[in-house]
Design a protein around this motif. Structure first.
Motif, PDB file in Angstrom:
ATOM      1  N   TRP A   1       0.765  -1.173  -0.025  1.00  0.00           N
ATOM      2  CA  TRP A   1       0.034  -0.014  -0.042  1.00  0.00           C
ATOM      3  C   TRP A   1       0.828   1.266  -0.082  1.00  0.00           C
ATOM      4  O   TRP A   1       0.275   2.315  -0.105  1.00  0.00           O
ATOM      5  CB  TRP A   1      -0.838   0.073   1.209  1.00  0.00           C
ATOM      6  N   CYS A   2       2.092   1.068   0.249  1.00  0.00           N
ATOM      7  CA  CYS A   2       2.892   2.500   0.514  1.00  0.00           C
ATOM      8  C   CYS A   2       3.907   2.407  -0.396  1.00  0.00           C
ATOM      9  O   CYS A   2       5.153   2.701  -0.245  1.00  0.00           O
ATOM     10  CB  CYS A   2       3.641   2.282   1.975  1.00  0.00           C
ATOM     11  N   ARG A   3       3.556   2.366  -1.868  1.00  0.00           N
ATOM     12  CA  ARG A   3       4.446   2.561  -2.817  1.00  0.00           C
ATOM     13  C   ARG A   3       5.318   3.656  -3.330  1.00  0.00           C
ATOM     14  O   ARG A   3       6.155   3.936  -3.520  1.00  0.00           O
ATOM     15  CB  ARG A   3       3.696   2.153  -4.366  1.00  0.00           C
ATOM     16  N   ARG A   4       4.522   5.070  -2.786  1.00  0.00           N
ATOM     17  CA  ARG A   4       5.352   6.259  -2.787  1.00  0.00           C
ATOM     18  C   ARG A   4       6.439   6.233  -1.800  1.00  0.00           C
ATOM     19  O   ARG A   4       7.375   6.890  -1.915  1.00  0.00           O
ATOM     20  CB  ARG A   4       4.230   7.242  -2.657  1.00  0.00           C
ATOM     21  N   ALA A   5       6.039   5.638  -0.511  1.00  0.00           N
ATOM     22  CA  ALA A   5       7.024   5.729   0.511  1.00  0.00           C
ATOM     23  C   ALA A   5       8.298   4.817  -0.006  1.00  0.00           C
ATOM     24  O   ALA A   5       9.540   5.138   0.299  1.00  0.00           O
ATOM     25  CB  ALA A   5       6.485   5.131   1.756  1.00  0.00           C
ATOM     26  N   ALA A   6       8.065   3.802  -0.891  1.00  0.00           N
ATOM     27  CA  ALA A   6       8.987   3.018  -1.157  1.00  0.00           C
ATOM     28  C   ALA A   6       9.836   3.863  -2.201  1.00  0.00           C
ATOM     29  O   ALA A   6      11.166   3.709  -2.441  1.00  0.00           O
ATOM     30  CB  ALA A   6       8.454   1.762  -1.958  1.00  0.00           C
ATOM     31  N   GLN A   7       9.289   4.807  -3.273  1.00  0.00           N
ATOM     32  CA  GLN A   7       9.941   5.255  -4.080  1.00  0.00           C
ATOM     33  C   GLN A   7      11.019   6.400  -3.234  1.00  0.00           C
ATOM     34  O   GLN A   7      12.042   6.537  -3.822  1.00  0.00           O
ATOM     35  CB  GLN A   7       9.050   6.142  -4.785  1.00  0.00           C
ATOM     36  N   VAL A   8      10.457   6.876  -2.475  1.00  0.00           N
ATOM     37  CA  VAL A   8      11.283   7.911  -1.805  1.00  0.00           C
ATOM     38  C   VAL A   8      12.465   7.225  -1.097  1.00  0.00           C
ATOM     39  O   VAL A   8      13.524   7.662  -0.881  1.00  0.00           O
ATOM     40  CB  VAL A   8      10.582   8.805  -0.666  1.00  0.00           C
ATOM     41  N   LEU A   9      12.039   6.077  -0.354  1.00  0.00           N
ATOM     42  CA  LEU A   9      13.155   5.067   0.164  1.00  0.00           C
ATOM     43  C   LEU A   9      14.157   4.795  -0.709  1.00  0.00           C
ATOM     44  O   LEU A   9      15.361   5.065  -0.389  1.00  0.00           O
ATOM     45  CB  LEU A   9      12.595   4.150   1.005  1.00  0.00           C
ATOM     46  N   VAL A  10      13.873   4.337  -1.749  1.00  0.00           N
ATOM     47  CA  VAL A  10      14.888   3.988  -2.878  1.00  0.00           C
ATOM     48  C   VAL A  10      15.747   5.075  -3.245  1.00  0.00           C
ATOM     49  O   VAL A  10      16.786   4.965  -3.414  1.00  0.00           O
ATOM     50  CB  VAL A  10      13.979   3.285  -4.116  1.00  0.00           C
ATOM     51  N   GLN A  11      15.160   6.083  -3.354  1.00  0.00           N
ATOM     52  CA  GLN A  11      15.943   7.427  -3.637  1.00  0.00           C
ATOM     53  C   GLN A  11      16.927   7.538  -2.943  1.00  0.00           C
ATOM     54  O   GLN A  11      18.026   8.031  -3.025  1.00  0.00           O
ATOM     55  CB  GLN A  11      14.911   8.751  -4.025  1.00  0.00           C
ATOM     56  N   GLU A  12      16.562   7.704  -1.582  1.00  0.00           N
ATOM     57  CA  GLU A  12      17.393   7.928  -0.421  1.00  0.00           C
ATOM     58  C   GLU A  12      18.625   6.775  -0.461  1.00  0.00           C
ATOM     59  O   GLU A  12      19.998   7.123  -0.196  1.00  0.00           O
ATOM     60  CB  GLU A  12      16.611   8.061   0.913  1.00  0.00           C
ATOM     61  N   LEU A  13      18.174   5.497  -0.626  1.00  0.00           N
ATOM     62  CA  LEU A  13      19.114   4.631  -0.666  1.00  0.00           C
ATOM     63  C   LEU A  13      20.336   4.623  -1.780  1.00  0.00           C
ATOM     64  O   LEU A  13      21.595   4.668  -1.552  1.00  0.00           O
ATOM     65  CB  LEU A  13      18.439   3.173  -0.558  1.00  0.00           C
ATOM     66  N   GLU A  14      19.578   5.121  -2.848  1.00  0.00           N
ATOM     67  CA  GLU A  14      20.751   5.524  -3.912  1.00  0.00           C
ATOM     68  C   GLU A  14      21.475   6.666  -3.733  1.00  0.00           C
ATOM     69  O   GLU A  14      22.759   6.734  -4.084  1.00  0.00           O
ATOM     70  CB  GLU A  14      19.891   5.519  -5.267  1.00  0.00           C
ATOM     71  N   GLN A  15      20.860   7.713  -3.241  1.00  0.00           N
ATOM     72  CA  GLN A  15      21.524   8.869  -3.170  1.00  0.00           C
ATOM     73  C   GLN A  15      22.520   8.861  -1.933  1.00  0.00           C
ATOM     74  O   GLN A  15      23.958   9.371  -2.068  1.00  0.00           O
ATOM     75  CB  GLN A  15      20.557  10.055  -2.842  1.00  0.00           C
ATOM     76  N   CYS A  16      22.168   8.221  -0.958  1.00  0.00           N
ATOM     77  CA  CYS A  16      23.232   7.892   0.367  1.00  0.00           C
ATOM     78  C   CYS A  16      24.124   6.736   0.152  1.00  0.00           C
ATOM     79  O   CYS A  16      24.877   6.271   0.889  1.00  0.00           O
ATOM     80  CB  CYS A  16      22.468   7.753   1.388  1.00  0.00           C
ATOM     81  N   GLN A  17      24.111   5.998  -0.960  1.00  0.00           N
ATOM     82  CA  GLN A  17      24.826   4.961  -1.539  1.00  0.00           C
ATOM     83  C   GLN A  17      24.762   3.646  -0.239  1.00  0.00           C
ATOM     84  O   GLN A  17      25.736   3.380   0.136  1.00  0.00           O
ATOM     85  CB  GLN A  17      26.146   5.227  -1.993  1.00  0.00           C
ATOM     86  N   LEU A  18      23.533   3.490   0.387  1.00  0.00           N
ATOM     87  CA  LEU A  18      23.315   2.493   1.264  1.00  0.00           C
ATOM     88  C   LEU A  18      23.246   1.094   1.059  1.00  0.00           C
ATOM     89  O   LEU A  18      23.097   0.130   1.690  1.00  0.00           O
ATOM     90  CB  LEU A  18      22.187   2.952   2.325  1.00  0.00           C
ATOM     91  N   LEU A  19      23.006   0.851  -0.453  1.00  0.00           N
ATOM     92  CA  LEU A  19      22.925  -0.624  -0.878  1.00  0.00           C
ATOM     93  C   LEU A  19      24.017  -1.153  -0.922  1.00  0.00           C
ATOM     94  O   LEU A  19      25.101  -0.554  -1.235  1.00  0.00           O
ATOM     95  CB  LEU A  19      22.239  -0.365  -2.444  1.00  0.00           C
ATOM     96  N   ARG A  20      24.160  -2.524  -0.774  1.00  0.00           N
ATOM     97  CA  ARG A  20      25.627  -3.247  -0.671  1.00  0.00           C
ATOM     98  C   ARG A  20      26.027  -3.089  -1.962  1.00  0.00           C
ATOM     99  O   ARG A  20      25.539  -3.123  -3.007  1.00  0.00           O
ATOM    100  CB  ARG A  20      25.276  -4.726  -0.451  1.00  0.00           C
ATOM    101  N   LYS A  21      27.393  -2.667  -2.175  1.00  0.00           N
ATOM    102  CA  LYS A  21      28.141  -2.545  -3.473  1.00  0.00           C
ATOM    103  C   LYS A  21      28.396  -4.232  -4.086  1.00  0.00           C
ATOM    104  O   LYS A  21      28.479  -5.143  -3.461  1.00  0.00           O
ATOM    105  CB  LYS A  21      29.426  -1.973  -3.194  1.00  0.00           C
ATOM    106  N   ARG A  22      28.550  -3.824  -5.332  1.00  0.00           N
ATOM    107  CA  ARG A  22      28.812  -5.016  -6.138  1.00  0.00           C
ATOM    108  C   ARG A  22      30.468  -5.256  -6.252  1.00  0.00           C
ATOM    109  O   ARG A  22      30.973  -4.081  -6.477  1.00  0.00           O
ATOM    110  CB  ARG A  22      28.324  -4.916  -7.662  1.00  0.00           C
ATOM    111  N   LEU A  23      30.939  -6.447  -6.102  1.00  0.00           N
ATOM    112  CA  LEU A  23      32.258  -6.739  -6.695  1.00  0.00           C
ATOM    113  C   LEU A  23      32.576  -7.037  -7.815  1.00  0.00           C
ATOM    114  O   LEU A  23      31.791  -8.065  -7.949  1.00  0.00           O
ATOM    115  CB  LEU A  23      33.061  -7.409  -5.464  1.00  0.00           C
TER     116      LEU A  23
END
Length: 120
Positions: free
Chosen positions: A30-52
């Motif tokens: 139900w919270c797809r907009r919240a997901a979009q904002v969180l995804v933007q934050e994750l990418e902007q802050c580079q919080l996702l695990r990096k690829r080796l």
């Protein structure tokens, strides 16, 4: 632009995975907009695990790349983990009130309590 938070301090693996699981869960509910904002934050802050790569060099990933590399992780993976922990806890220490099943239990009803009575 300021450097990402992850450059200021390393993001623990469990924290990075939890952020991803939350975004993944929100994206299908139900919270797809919240997901979009969180995804933007994750990418902007580079919080996702990096690829080796094969030379052991780290590369940032966007959310979509992370989803594609984690196909085994269903959108409700976080919910499944919570439900599994709740079932295990119920077997270890039965609830005081059988009709009440919450992830927010405290004291004896806490999901973080082990069978020995210690907190995880």
């Amino acid at each position: 632009m300021a450097e990402p938070l992850s450059a200021q301090r390393p993001v623990p693996l469990a924290e990075s995975e939890l952020y991803f699981l939350i975004a993944r869960y929100l994206s299908e509910g139900w919270c797809r907009r919240a997901a979009q904002v969180l995804v933007q934050e994750l990418e902007q802050c580079q919080l996702l695990r990096k690829r080796l790569d094969w030379e052991d060099n780290q590369h940032n990933r966007n959310h979509e790349e992370f989803v594609l590399s984690s196909k085994h992780v269903a959108p409700d993976h976080l919910l499944q983990i919570c439900q599994k922990r709740k079932k295990k806890k119920k077997k270890e220490i039965p609830p005081s009130i059988s009709r009440v099943a919450s992830l927010f239990g405290a004291g004896r009803q806490s999901l973080l309590l082990t069978a020995k009575g210690d907190l995880i």
